[in-house]
Design an enzyme around this catalytic site. Structure first.
Site, short mmCIF file in Angstrom:
data_model
loop_
_atom_site.label_atom_id
_atom_site.label_comp_id
_atom_site.label_asym_id
_atom_site.label_seq_id
_atom_site.Cartn_x
_atom_site.Cartn_y
_atom_site.Cartn_z
N ASP A 53 -9.00 6.98 -10.87
CA ASP A 53 -7.45 6.26 -9.94
C ASP A 53 -8.51 4.52 -10.20
OD1 ASP A 53 -6.17 5.38 -8.57
OD2 ASP A 53 -6.19 7.27 -6.66
N ARG A 86 -5.87 2.98 -8.59
CA ARG A 86 -4.60 1.93 -8.07
C ARG A 86 -5.62 1.14 -6.78
NH1 ARG A 86 -1.60 7.08 -6.49
NH2 ARG A 86 -4.03 8.08 -6.05
#
Length: 462
Positions: free
Chosen positions: A145, A147
């Protein structure tokens, strides 16, 4: 590798958000403020807001609903069933519109949990071979991930929002926003359908990325099964049970009417334009009513004016049997309610009306004499087919006839904040000479966006 703190994997890059433009965006969930932003890396983002101004929000004001939505071209634009992103986007807008206050921050650059579109497609190709969504990223040498949420936090701060009720099943989003100075006072998931195409993906996110189990869809599922939760948890489950528990748990015949009209009592302009129904704040409420009844009844004029499908599309549940009251068979075979053969339909027409050939097998033609169109006779026809819970959805004349006949157990009368002046009337019936004798009943009121819905409990007044 621990997945407990993936949002700390790299040092946050200052977003330095700049507000660039503001406009409005009309959607099927209502009209939103649409504010465009650009961050320090040149990436463009938007916020969709209802009921939010730029003034500081005081402590007495409840924190708004907020969805921080990661861009997903395949789910948001193409309707992919490999993920639940598009359905979550739609459910978040519906939840914000139903409450009338909230923000959806659409964060671009988050495609594939931040790895980019083409890398996501490469990960999909590995998943096609049986690799799960976590291992597919690592097999490509990419973060699980990637983000970051600083741009979302700055957008919220630009809107003077410091505390939120977060619409997310991902605790990492909550933790990231908290780290960035946004107080998450509540976090709840969005109830969307789990499909065979995305079940493995969602299970992996729960098992390996700490995502929550499915949210209060359990309460709604119980209501759909006719079971009323005895002590639902506070929040959406409690609200759904409070609003619809009586309908879910009812046995025997129950007739509910609903109509949306202007503040001055019209459902369309004098030209017949019913366009304000396209911006209806009670959309989710209407969908839930349909999902909980056996049959939904409309008059021919409503079908001709709106070409409605009467289906359940935006909440979990099955579409009810559709019933069209059309003494002269004037609606024609091409209207959606007759042409869509996915849902059983009763086309109730006059004894001598002419119907076209080639109707779908899902359409049953029921012929009645002219006097057979009395409201009680219609209910008898439905009850004979085991259709006990009935929603009288429109239009104004049809709902009014059932109201005047004293056959409505409940009536949901929603008023939209517009003044039409002259047009097609909504609720009308033979009134009384004295206001003291006017028809009333115990009431509840609900706010759906900018609409006010008044529920009359006529059964409770008998």
């Amino acid at each position: 590798m621990s997945l407990q703190s993936t949002h700390h994997a790299s040092a946050p890059v200052p977003a330095t958000i700049e507000r660039v433009v503001e406009t409005v965006l009309p959607t099927r969930h209502g009209t939103f403020r649409m504010i465009g932003y650009r961050d320090g890396e040149g990436t463009e983002h938007v916020a969709l807001a209802q009921g939010i101004d730029d003034a500081a929000h005081g402590p007495a004001e409840a924190p708004p609903l907020v969805r921080v939505h990661s861009e997903c071209l395949t789910g948001d634009a193409f309707g992919s069933w490999r993920c639940d992103c598009g359905e979550q986007l739609d459910a978040a807008l519906a939840a914000i519109a139903e409450e009338g206050r909230g923000v959806l921050v659409y964060v671009r650059g988050h495609e594939g949990r931040g790895i980019g579109l083409l890398a996501k497609l490469k990960a999909y190709a590995l998943q096609d071979q049986g690799v799960d969504t976590v291992d597919a990223n690592t097999a490509l040498g990419l973060p699980i991930d990637a983000r970051r949420y600083d741009q979302a936090a700055e957008i919220l701060q630009d809107l003077s929002i410091r505390a939120v009720r977060l619409l997310s099943g991902n605790p990492a989003k909550e933790e990231a926003l908290e780290d960035l100075g946004i107080d998450v006072v509540e976090r709840r998931g969005l109830a969307v359908s789990e499909r065979s195409e995305n079940a493995g993906y969602l299970a992996t996110k729960r098992a390996r990325m700490r995502h929550d189990a499915p949210p209060s869809a359990d309460a709604w599922s119980a209501l759909l099964d006719g079971a009323v939760p005895p002590a639902p948890a506070p929040g959406e489950a409690e609200e759904l049970t409070h609003r619809y528990g009586y309908l879910a748990g009812a046995s025997g015949q129950l007739v509910v009417g609903q109509l949306r009209q202007s503040l001055d009592g019209f459902i369309a302009s004098r030209s017949g334009d019913s366009g304000f129904h396209e911006d209806r704040g009670d959309h989710g409420h209407l969908q839930r009513l349909r999902a909980l009844v056996d049959a939904v009844v409309v008059g021919a004029s409503t079908v001709l004016a709106e070409d409605c499908s009467l289906a359940v599309r935006d909440v979990p549940g099955s579409s009810p049997v559709r019933v069209v009251l059309d003494a002269s068979a004037k609606v024609g075979a091409g209207v959606r309610v007759l042409a869509d053969d996915g849902v059983p339909t009763l086309w109730i027409i006059g004894a001598h009306a002419v119907v076209p050939d080639g109707l779908p097998s899902s359409v049953e033609v029921v012929r009645l004499p002219a006097e057979g169109f009395a409201p009680q006779r219609i209910l008898d026809v439905l009850q004979a087919r085991g259709l006990e819970k009935v929603l009288i959805e429109g239009g104004g004349n049809t709902v009014s006839r059932f109201l005047e006949a004293g056959l409505l157990d409940r009536l949901y009368l929603t008023t939209a904040p517009v003044l039409v002046g002259d047009g097609v009337p909504g609720i009308r019936f033979t009134g009384s000479d004295a206001i003291a004798e006017a028809r009333t009943a115990p009431v509840r009121r609900f706010v759906f966006g900018q609409d006010i819905c008044t529920e009359f409990n006529f059964a409770g007044a008998r």
